[in-house]
Design an enzyme around this catalytic site. Structure first.
Site, short mmCIF file in Angstrom:
data_model
loop_
_atom_site.label_atom_id
_atom_site.label_comp_id
_atom_site.label_asym_id
_atom_site.label_seq_id
_atom_site.Cartn_x
_atom_site.Cartn_y
_atom_site.Cartn_z
N CYS A 7 0.85 -1.21 0.00
CA CYS A 7 0.00 0.00 0.00
C CYS A 7 0.88 1.25 0.00
CB CYS A 7 -0.92 -0.01 1.21
SG CYS A 7 -2.34 -1.12 1.03
N ASP A 30 10.29 -6.16 -8.96
CA ASP A 30 10.61 -6.75 -7.66
C ASP A 30 11.99 -6.29 -7.22
OD1 ASP A 30 9.41 -9.50 -6.07
OD2 ASP A 30 11.48 -8.89 -5.65
N ASN A 87 1.79 -16.68 -4.68
CA ASN A 87 2.05 -17.44 -3.47
C ASN A 87 0.97 -17.11 -2.46
OD1 ASN A 87 4.52 -18.60 -4.39
ND2 ASN A 87 5.57 -16.67 -3.95
N HIS A 100 -0.55 -10.24 -4.56
CA HIS A 100 0.34 -9.89 -5.68
C HIS A 100 0.57 -11.10 -6.56
CE1 HIS A 100 2.85 -11.11 -2.25
NE2 HIS A 100 3.66 -11.66 -3.14
N HIS A 102 3.39 -12.51 -9.33
CA HIS A 102 4.74 -12.36 -9.89
C HIS A 102 4.65 -12.64 -11.39
CE1 HIS A 102 6.88 -12.78 -5.90
NE2 HIS A 102 5.74 -13.37 -5.60
P1 5GP Z 1 5.95 -13.27 -1.88
O1 5GP Z 1 7.14 -13.99 -1.31
O2 5GP Z 1 5.07 -12.73 -0.79
O3 5GP Z 1 5.21 -14.06 -2.92
O4 5GP Z 1 6.55 -12.05 -2.70
C1 5GP Z 1 6.88 -10.83 -2.13
C2 5GP Z 1 7.85 -10.18 -3.09
O5 5GP Z 1 7.91 -8.80 -2.77
C3 5GP Z 1 9.27 -10.73 -3.01
O6 5GP Z 1 9.66 -11.23 -4.27
C4 5GP Z 1 10.11 -9.52 -2.57
O7 5GP Z 1 11.38 -9.47 -3.19
C5 5GP Z 1 9.23 -8.36 -2.99
N1 5GP Z 1 9.39 -7.15 -2.17
C6 5GP Z 1 9.36 -7.10 -0.81
N2 5GP Z 1 9.52 -5.82 -0.39
C7 5GP Z 1 9.64 -5.07 -1.52
C8 5GP Z 1 9.84 -3.67 -1.73
O8 5GP Z 1 9.91 -2.85 -0.81
N3 5GP Z 1 9.92 -3.25 -3.02
C9 5GP Z 1 9.83 -4.12 -4.08
N4 5GP Z 1 9.94 -3.60 -5.31
N5 5GP Z 1 9.65 -5.45 -3.91
C10 5GP Z 1 9.56 -5.91 -2.64
ZN ZN Z 2 -1.70 -3.34 1.17
#
Ligand code: 5GP
Ligand code: ZN
Length: 113
Positions: A7, A30, A87, A100, A102
């Site tokens: 957010c 990412d 995920n 989210h 990917h």
């Molecule tokens: P999840 O593991 O929840 O499926 O994916 C979260 C993703 O968010 C990860 O790939 C991580 O690298 C990315 N991520 C986490 N914090 C940030 C951030 O502050 N900026 C960006 N651009 N990506 C983030």
């Molecule tokens: Zn949020």
């Protein structure tokens, strides 16, 4: 007070490398890329993940997938191929609890399924 980092990315409190934005979704690179191209596509509406999605989100979820397709075409990797991942929850390794997807491209990936 909303402590969600995604957010904060949407509202500009945390900087991001934006790829695309419209009234419903925000897409950005990412911070820790797992592929040559690694984009996150998120809804502007906060909900924590697929378990919280409802029929009211049907059009939004479709829009996210079509946004992935649009970005693949616009960025030139639609023909070579790409992978879309969500995920959900602990066993899938979800770390950020704002829905989210990917979008991964630029390499040939190992098959998971
Ligand atoms: P999840 O593991 O929840 O499926 O994916 C979260 C993703 O968010 C990860 O790939 C991580 O690298 C990315 N991520 C986490 N914090 C940030 C951030 O502050 N900026 C960006 N651009 N990506 C983030
Ligand atoms: Zn949020």
């Amino acid at each position: 007070m909303n402590d969600c980092i995604f957010c904060k990315i949407i509202n500009g409190e945390i900087p991001s490398n934006k790829v695309y934005e419209d009234e419903l979704v925000y897409a950005f690179y990412d911070i820790a890329p797992a592929a040559p191209v690694h984009i996150l596509i998120i809804p502007k509406e906060h909900f924590s993940g697929m378990n919280e999605a409802s029929p009211a989100h049907q059009a939004l979820l479709g829009h996210i997938l079509l946004t992935a397709q649009k970005l693949a075409k616009d960025l030139g990797f639609a023909e070579d191929g790409y992978r879309i991942i969500n995920n959900c929850g602990e066993n899938a390794g979800q770390t950020v609890f704002h829905l989210h997807f990917h979008l991964l491209a630029g390499d040939q990936f190992d098959r998971l399924v």
